[in-house]
Write an enzyme that holds these catalytic residues in place. Structure first.
Site: not given
Length: 724
Positions: A32-33, A224-225, A255, A605
């Site tokens: 995503k980044t 973001d986030e 998340q 993770r």
């Protein structure tokens, strides 16, 4: 647009969608980044936006720094002649707001040179406010009051609104503090962290000309986030984007795990309600994990009702099944983890590629002790090692005073913990009196009436403190150490001191209960021997602890701390009902959904291999618990897992049968059961020796090599083996 060739189809679509509202639903490990940074670069490349017209906001300084670095690299590689000053604005919400307020704070009739109070500053101020209002900080913890005020500010509720909503005595008291706290902040020309956001929203609402200035300045906004935004961050973003509606938000509702901090998942779920013309792009290709791990994660999160549909996939071929181990006890659980890590080391796996995750901090204690036994170096992230935690060190200091009243360092540590109105001035007078007469502090405390320099209030507080110590000293002659700790915690209301209304307070108290679990190993000994043996073991464990941090270490952390990270090998321990999901979430659907999202974060993770462990019976917080397997394990299709360990046949036959079946849990043998006097043993470092004494979990060994002589060990962690 050659530079966009490095993106997959969905990432590229996101990077090429340059105008209007855009929601990028980015699954775990989907890059995503990368998509966001390329989109910002493409805005400049295509001439749609000047660099200074772009704002990118994230949550942490680390994330902002990484994004800034990536964008700088992209711009320098693809755009010649772009001046250093012509760069997008990239920073955290708080940093961006400071920048705005420094320029316009005089709109509130305040000096622009305001100071920013961090958490420590805010707590100091709250203590002063409480003292001025003659409120007892033993009954209302400053941290708890500030936590409630912070939640109010994050929903944009000022003191008046909060006062109107106050539903009980505690909230009404905090409402009074809120008024006074705000008054003092203003008098000091100070803002706390929450104020930085709140005042910026106020500025925009009360001064449309200032809002228009920033709407014109930042015509293209990226967040973001977005799933982690709270209400005030949502309002701030909406105000800035209202004019041009060029708002790109990226995140993953699956998340969203910070509801307890004020994050509002509805901000991302309801994005289309605010922006009906929004384009939605899903990033579902995963670059981190194998397909079995992704399928397991999807099957777990799929049970949540409030989420957009998406399915993660990867181009990676193959991948190991998940290991599900159902063992007898928390000790067997920790031993299985340590044993598997040793096996992985034999396959040349680096320790820093391994993480052990747990729901609550207290669960780390058994894992830590087992790692010490196996000689596995480790570090604890998002917390400190069990015996280094403040609440544990406090209680151990009390026990040391009971065992040895002349332990002045321990006495000074807890003489005013919890607060009992024994200030530094009082302590200094005590010490001066003792020093002048060559007395110990304990000897003076037996006769505080001798210290004429002390006021009556100070004498009374000191007398009550020492009366308690005297009472506990007598109790230690009659009762085992676990009982002593419980009584001590009750007498000083240590639970009330720790449980300050925050989740952190709950976790600190859970650690106290876990200390009682450790002490229970000495319940079979004579009372006074029980206390001394326990203190010896703890000292040995803590001492071993100091030696274990190196570069290549296993990481231990809570599931909340691991968000944003990845590891090739992931162990999640404590996968049982009431542990994970946590017992306090079971009756609240919204909290239970957040627990499921937390499990999803933990599972995603893992890059190569995932291990899920559960214990049939667990001694946690001083009590034995018989919990069924976590519902999250039942969510995973059987073809994705390999079951092993104790309870293998019954592990997947249903929760009711699981609860009905009874087995005797495996617990670690204490030294008195593992060794007998005269046993020949060998130690990994000190060589051969003979057992000369056993007490609880302590074993004393005389080594053949006189350079080592006689040493004591905590049997459960010492690398000590019997020799036939």
């Amino acid at each position: 647009m050659i530079f966009l060739n490095e993106l997959n189809d969905r990432q590229r679509e996101a990077a090429e969608t340059l105008k209007g509202p855009l929601l990028i639903v980015a699954g775990a490990g989907s890059g995503k980044t990368r998509a966001l940074t390329y989109r910002i670069a493409n805005l400049i490349k295509e001439g749609v936006a000047k660099p200074w017209q772009i704002l990118a906001v994230t949550f942490t300084n680390k994330a902002a720094g990484e994004m800034k670095g990536r964008i700088e690299k992209l711009l320098s590689e693809n755009f010649e002649g772009l001046k250093e000053t012509n760069r997008p604005t990239i920073g955290t919400f708080h940093a961006v707001c400071v920048r705005i307020l420094r320029k316009h704070f005089d709109c509130f009739g305040r000096e622009k040179s305001f100071v920013i109070y961090d958490d420590t500053d805010s707590q100091s101020l709250m203590r002063r406010v409480m003292k001025e209002m003659q409120m007892d900080d033993e009954k209302i913890a400053p941290r708890a009051a500030l936590s409630l005020i912070s939640r109010a500010k994050n929903t944009m509720a000022g003191p008046d609104v909060f006062h109107g909503r106050a539903a009980n005595f505690f909230e009404k008291q905090v409402a009074m503090l809120y008024f006074a706290y705000e008054k003092r902040l203003k008098a000091n020309n100070a803002l706390d962290f929450d104020d930085l956001l709140l005042y910026t929203v106020r500025l925009f609402k009360e001064h449309p000309d200032v809002l228009d200035e920033y709407q014109e300045k930042w015509r293209f906004i990226n967040v973001d986030e977005y799933q982690d935004t709270n209400h005030v961050q949502y309002v701030l973003t909406k105000l800035l984007a209202d004019k041009y509606r060029n708002l790109c938000v990226i995140g993953d509702s699956d998340q969203s795990i910070y509801g307890f901090r004020g994050a509002d998942i509805s901000n991302i779920l309801d994005f289309e309600k605010d922006y009906s013309e929004a384009k939605i792009i899903k990033l579902e290709q995963n670059y981190r994990s194998t397909q079995p791990i992704l399928d397991a994660a999807d099957s777990i999160i799929g049970k949540n009702k409030k989420r957009p549909e998406k399915k993660m996939w990867t181009e990676q071929k193959g991948g190991d099944a998940l290991e599900v181990w159902h063992v007898r006890s928390e000790y067997e659980e920790a031993e299985k983890v340590a044993g598997e890590i040793e096996r992985l080391m034999g396959e040349k796996v680096r320790l820093k590629d391994i993480v052990v995750l747990y729901r609550t901090n207290a669960q780390s204690r058994v894992v830590e002790e087992m790692f010490l036994k196996y000689g596995l170096p480790y570090k604890v992230i998002g917390g400190v090692k069990f015996y280094a935690r403040k609440e544990i060190k406090d209680l151990l200091a009390y026990l040391r005073i009971i065992h040895n009243p002349n332990d002045t360092d321990s006495l000074l540590r807890v003489i005013n913990v919890p607060p009992r109105r024994i200030g530094e001035g009082t302590v200094q007078k005590l010490q001066a009196f003792a020093l002048a007469r060559s007395l110990t502090l304990a000897e003076v405390l037996k006769h505080v009436e001798m210290v004429e320099e002390l006021g009556e209030t100070g004498k009374a507080s000191l007398t009550r403190f020492w009366d308690n110590v005297t009472k506990w000293k007598e109790l230690a002659k009659q009762k085992e150490v676990s009982y002593l700790i419980k009584q001590m915690v009750r007498d000083i209301d240590y639970k009330g001191f720790l449980m300050d209304g925050t989740e952190e307070g709950e976790m600190r108290y859970e650690n106290v209960l876990e200390l009682i679990t450790v002490a229970g190993k000495y319940d079979g000994l004579e009372p006074e021997v029980s206390l001394s043996s326990f203190l010896e073991e703890v000292a040995l464990v803590a001492d071993t602890d100091q030696l274990k941090d190196t570069e290549n270490v296993v990481t231990l952390m809570t599931l909340h701390s691991v968000k944003g990270l990845e590891y090739p090998y992931v162990f999640i321990v404590g996968c049982e009902e009431n542990i994970f999901p946590h017992s306090r979430t079971l009756l609240d659907e919204a909290q239970l959904e957040e627990e499921r999202r937390l499990m999803y974060v933990g599972v995603t993770r893992a890059m190569k291999k995932l291990y899920l462990l559960a214990a049939k019976q667990r001694n946690l917080y001083g009590n034995y618990q018989n919990n069924p397997l976590s519902r999250f394990i039942y969510d995973i299709p059987e073809h994705l897992v390999v079951r092993s360990g104790w309870g293998e046949e019954s592990a997947f036959v249903g929760m009711q049968e699981e609860q009905a079946e009874e087995k005797t849990p495996k617990r670690p043998k204490i030294a008195e059961e593992k060794f007998k006097d005269g046993d020949h043993v060998i130690h990994a470092t000190f060589g051969e020796g003979v057992v000369v004494e056993r007490r609880g979990d302590l074993v004393t060994v005389a080594f053949k090599d006189k350079a080592y002589g006689i040493k004591k060990f905590a049997a459960n962690i010492a690398p000590l083996e019997k020799v036939d």
